[in-house]
Scaffold this active site. Structure first.
Site, short mmCIF file in Angstrom:
data_model
loop_
_atom_site.label_atom_id
_atom_site.label_comp_id
_atom_site.label_asym_id
_atom_site.label_seq_id
_atom_site.Cartn_x
_atom_site.Cartn_y
_atom_site.Cartn_z
N HIS A 37 -9.84 3.93 -1.93
CA HIS A 37 -8.44 3.31 -1.87
C HIS A 37 -8.09 2.27 -2.86
O HIS A 37 -8.34 1.21 -2.62
CB HIS A 37 -8.38 2.79 -0.46
CG HIS A 37 -7.07 2.27 -0.09
ND1 HIS A 37 -5.83 2.43 -0.73
CD2 HIS A 37 -6.72 1.02 0.77
CE1 HIS A 37 -4.87 1.79 -0.17
NE2 HIS A 37 -5.35 0.89 0.74
N CYS B 57 -14.03 1.01 8.00
CA CYS B 57 -13.25 0.57 7.00
C CYS B 57 -13.43 1.32 5.63
O CYS B 57 -14.38 1.83 5.28
CB CYS B 57 -13.79 -0.82 6.68
SG CYS B 57 -13.90 -1.93 8.19
N CYS C 245 0.94 -1.26 -0.06
CA CYS C 245 -0.17 -0.10 -0.08
C CYS C 245 0.61 1.41 0.02
O CYS C 245 0.32 2.48 -0.07
CB CYS C 245 -1.01 -0.01 1.20
SG CYS C 245 -2.30 -1.18 0.82
N LYS D 291 -10.61 6.59 3.72
CA LYS D 291 -12.00 6.27 4.35
C LYS D 291 -13.07 6.59 3.60
O LYS D 291 -14.02 5.82 3.22
CB LYS D 291 -12.07 6.80 5.80
CG LYS D 291 -13.31 6.63 6.35
CD LYS D 291 -13.74 5.20 6.96
CE LYS D 291 -14.77 4.37 6.04
NZ LYS D 291 -16.04 5.07 6.04
#
Lengths: 386, 146
Positions: free
Chosen positions: A333, A207, A83, A329
């Site tokens: 992502h 998440c 990431c 968030k």
């Protein structure tokens, strides 16, 4: 090393782009970047490209970039660093320009997570990004990896699930004015706490969503900046840090040592400290991870992250706004694109052109943590050259 | 909650350096690699000690007792073979707390458990054509307490 500036930035919206592949998203982001170079960009000026991408859903990544952007006569290098991929692509291109090897470099980040059903995505990614010989058979998917850290963090620090919820509420609110954000709706603390549990202590709203998207930057050496803009944003510092991949030998689950190392390197290169940061894009893949990262980046004392949230210091209008874009968030992502898109946001913030503008922002920081907690990349951008 | 053996599990392939860990349960032993040069345990196993770079390494039985370093309760049904909820635990080994095993903790009420709780290993035997015989090291509260 000579100075390096960002003179163009652009990105696709982060969404579930079911109808688009990497081969579509990449040229869309590059096209938008080029359209935002103040004095224009001749494609023939680009001398090299770095492409951050984790998964290869359309095939060989460097070739796709060269092919779809009409860049067949320059070297293209794929960067993969979990990431931290996006900010590591920025770092690699920065070194190439700083060394004098090239004057004009393209940085692209892209990923397409929504290639499979939502139900199986994390397992398939776990299969690709984890040592499946060990933890995989016993149920340790990516969210559980972070949950083990945050559970221990809640055990040792005064922070509670309510503080985690404050992160989610803040970042959702920040995303509202951002047309590139995936989740543009407000949520309340009560909604976060009442949401279905995914893996304790994370509920649904703690998440990040699963996203597709791409982002692009144009980096140039200081001698040629004037050809492209009178308002450059300078790359002040870059850093990369690592830690043990698996949890078996991590001594302290309440901190991410890769972030500490990456931030130390980036601050040292920039000649600044955490108190000099005016705006930050921080890796909030799960709400509690933003809190731990405040401490690792030096924004808060150890176990003091909750105070920044209680005082509203990291909300736009506060002392140090974090994730004005909505963050992972709420903006979304797509891993390879995430770090590059953070720098797109900072480019706009530092030029005073952001959708959710932070007043008088002069120095910004972008941060990724991944692998799942074994690598971090930090980039510091600024309006001033020094 | 009382543990029921699932109908199906994803199995590791117990070959090479993985073999000792996944098959020690045949003899009721949790086998963890130890360096004979610096005498430190390390896990996951491999051909070289990451501390002192010695290649004089091999599996040794440990007590199978330890403490909960951290845990999480998974509630999301990721795979049909692993019906939620289940507890994922990071266990610090009694012999050397910085050596930790990721596993599942069973026979426990998640609401009543805490970081620091004492746990012990037990083994669940599985066998199929592709993987051969595998003994998964799972954990439960020490002394059967919950």
């Amino acid at each position: 090393m000579r100075r390096v500036a960002v003179v163009g930035a652009g990105m696709t919206p982060f969404r579930e782009h079911f109808g688009l592949g990497i081969k579509d998203l990449v040229p869309m982001a590059v096209s938008e970047m080029a359209a935002h170079v103040d004095k224009g960009l001749d494609r023939a000026d680009i001398q090299a490209a770095w492409f951050g991408e984790l998964s290869t859903t359309d095939g060989f990544p460097s070739g796709i970039l060269a092919d779809t952007c009409g860049l067949l006569d320059i070297p293209v290098t794929r960067v993969e660093n979990a990431c931290a991929t996006g900010n590591d692509a920025v770092r690699n291109a920065t070194y190439a320009v700083a060394s004098g090897a090239v004057d004009v470099a393209l940085v692209v980040g892209a990923d397409k997570v929504r290639e499979s059903s939502a139900r199986s995505t994390f397992w398939e990614w776990a299969g690709m990004t984890r040592d499946t010989a060990w933890d995989y058979p016993l149920g340790l998917v990516a969210p559980a990896n972070f949950a083990l850290h945050v559970a221990r963090y809640l055990h040792e620090s005064p922070a509670t699930r309510e503080h985690m919820a404050m992160v989610a509420v803040k970042n959702h609110r920040h995303a509202l004015p951002n047309p590139k954000a995936q989740l543009r709706f407000e949520i309340t603390i009560e909604q976060v706490l009442a949401a279905p549990t995914v893996v304790e202590p994370f509920g649904l709203y703690d998440c990040t969503p699963q996203s597709d998207g791409a982002a692009a930057l144009l980096l140039v050496g200081e001698e040629v900046v004037d050809r492209y803009t009178d308002r450059p944003v300078w790359v002040r510092g870059v850093g990369l840090g690592l830690d043990r991949v698996m949890h078996q030998h991590k001594r302290d689950m309440t901190s991410f040592p890769p972030t500490v190392k990456a931030a130390r390197a980036a601050y040292a290169m920039a000649g600044i400290g955490p108190n000099d940061i005016d705006v930050a894009e921080v890796h909030d893949c799960f709400s509690g991870v933003e809190m731990i990262s405040y401490e690792d980046l030096g924004f808060a004392e150890r176990f003091g992250a909750y105070k920044l949230l209680e005082n509203g210091e990291t909300t736009v209008g506060g002392r140090l706004p974090v994730n004005p874009s909505g963050g992972l968030k709420a903006k979304g992502h797509p891993p390879g694109a995430t770090g590059v898109a953070q720098c797109v946001e900072l480019f706009e913030q530092l030029r005073g052109e952001a959708a959710n503008q932070v007043d008088k922002a002069r120095i910004g920081l972008a941060h990724n943590i991944g692998g799942p907690t074994a690598v971090s990349a930090v980039t510091v951008l600024g309006i001033g050259k020094d | 909650m009382s543990y029921t053996r699932p109908d199906f599990r994803l199995l590791p392939t117990p070959a090479g350096y993985l073999q000792a860990f996944w098959t020690g349960g045949r003899d009721g032993q949790l086998l963890v690699y130890r360096c004979r040069s610096c005498e430190q345990y390390f896990h996951p196993p491999g051909p070289v000690c990451w501390r002192c770079r010695s290649r004089e390494v091999g599996p040794e039985p440990v007590s199978g007792r330890g403490r909960v370093a951290t845990f999480t309760v998974n509630v999301q049904p990721w795979l049909p073979s692993m019906p939620p909820p289940y507890v994922i635990v990071l266990v610090e080994l009694e012999e050397q707390p910085d050596v930790r095993i990721v596993s599942q903790l069973v026979d426990v009420d998640p609401g009543a458990m805490a970081i620091g709780d004492e746990v012990e290993v037990f083994f669940e035997h599985w066998s199929d054509e592709q993987h051969g015989d595998v003994w998964l090291p799972l954990f439960r509260p020490a002394g059967g307490a919950s």
